[in-house]
Design a protein around this motif. Structure first.
Motif, short mmCIF file in Angstrom:
data_model
loop_
_atom_site.label_atom_id
_atom_site.label_comp_id
_atom_site.label_asym_id
_atom_site.label_seq_id
_atom_site.Cartn_x
_atom_site.Cartn_y
_atom_site.Cartn_z
N ASP A 195 27.10 39.02 15.41
CA ASP A 195 26.06 38.74 14.35
C ASP A 195 26.39 38.19 13.06
N ASN A 208 20.96 44.02 27.17
CA ASN A 208 21.40 44.69 25.79
C ASN A 208 21.34 43.70 25.02
N MET A 217 18.12 42.46 23.51
CA MET A 217 17.37 43.51 22.89
C MET A 217 18.10 43.69 21.58
N ASP A 218 19.37 43.42 21.24
CA ASP A 218 19.96 43.36 20.10
C ASP A 218 19.59 42.37 19.39
N VAL A 253 17.00 40.48 19.34
CA VAL A 253 15.53 40.52 18.90
C VAL A 253 15.39 41.63 17.85
N ASN A 254 16.28 42.58 17.77
CA ASN A 254 16.11 43.54 16.72
C ASN A 254 16.85 43.26 15.42
N ALA A 255 17.69 42.12 15.81
CA ALA A 255 18.49 41.66 14.58
C ALA A 255 17.84 40.47 14.14
N ALA A 256 16.52 40.48 14.39
CA ALA A 256 15.68 39.08 13.99
C ALA A 256 16.13 37.64 14.71
N TYR A 257 16.58 37.63 15.56
CA TYR A 257 16.96 36.11 16.46
C TYR A 257 15.85 36.01 17.28
N ARG A 258 15.60 34.50 17.52
CA ARG A 258 14.70 34.50 18.51
C ARG A 258 15.63 33.98 19.61
N LEU A 263 10.52 39.57 25.26
CA LEU A 263 11.26 39.52 24.29
C LEU A 263 12.04 38.16 23.84
#
Length: 202
Positions: free
Chosen positions: A126, A150, A153-154, A156-161, A188
């Motif tokens: 990240d 994983n 999902m991680d 997307v949760n961290a605001a990446y496309r 996603l």
């Protein structure tokens, strides 16, 4: 957003997941997964990476390694026992290294993790991507069963496309991987193909 804008140079990185000897090499611990990955995903990744580099897109390889004695590694789920005794994945062994046909090139970054089931939680992925100015991740590698899902999902949760070329990832059985892509990951990520990405990067 069009694919050539979504995955444009300047804000995009290709992230390879566990494209290494112990996972998808000829002597991999999970033979069925390795065979499936080498059928289509690995050849397509080998096409994508040079095109990405030529377009000025960052390439980041995420690899897993374990000490021979297992210290510091997870032991809290069945997946960490599957294939763990079949192939060496200690630092410096072929099992812990990127497949030679994929690099790394001098401009690539290589991140290694000692624990977990995905690179966002087990490496500096990240922070590295943010320092590169990346907002779109092209996720490739294995497996759709666990680590790719994983990672998506991680991310997307961290605001990446996220862009997912479905023929550059693999899981087993193949029909299950297709179902996961169609019914979960498609909600996603932008699901595409190797050919579509290559065209976008030309």
């Amino acid at each position: 957003m069009r694919l050539d804008e979504l995955a444009a140079p300047g804000h995009t990185a290709v992230v390879t997941q566990e494209c290494q000897g112990a996972v998808v090499g000829p002597d991999a611990g999970l033979r069925a997964l390795a065979e499936e990955a080498r059928r289509q995903a690995v050849p397509n990744i080998a096409l994508l990476l040079p095109a990405a580099r030529a377009a000025g897109i960052h390439v980041v390889h995420c690899l897993v390694q374990r000490r021979a004695d297992g210290l510091g590694a997870n032991h809290n789920a069945k997946i960490f026992r599957i294939g763990s005794n079949d192939v060496a994945i200690a630092p410096g062994t072929p099992g812990a290294e990127l497949l030679p046909e994929l690099g790394p090139a001098p401009t690539d970054l290589v991140l290694r993790r000692w624990h977990g089931i995905g690179p966002m939680g087990g490496t500096d992925l990240d922070a590295t991507l943010r320092n590169l100015g990346v907002s779109t991740i092209v996720a490739v590698g294995v497996s759709v069963n666990v680590a790719i899902t994983n990672l998506v999902m991680d991310a997307v949760n961290a605001a990446y496309r996220v862009v997912l070329p479905r023929d550059a990832v693999a899981g087993v059985p193949a029909a299950y991987a297709d179902a996961v892509i169609d019914n979960t990951l498609s909600l996603l990520a932008t699901v595409t193909t190797t050919d579509e990405l290559l065209a976008a990067w030309r």
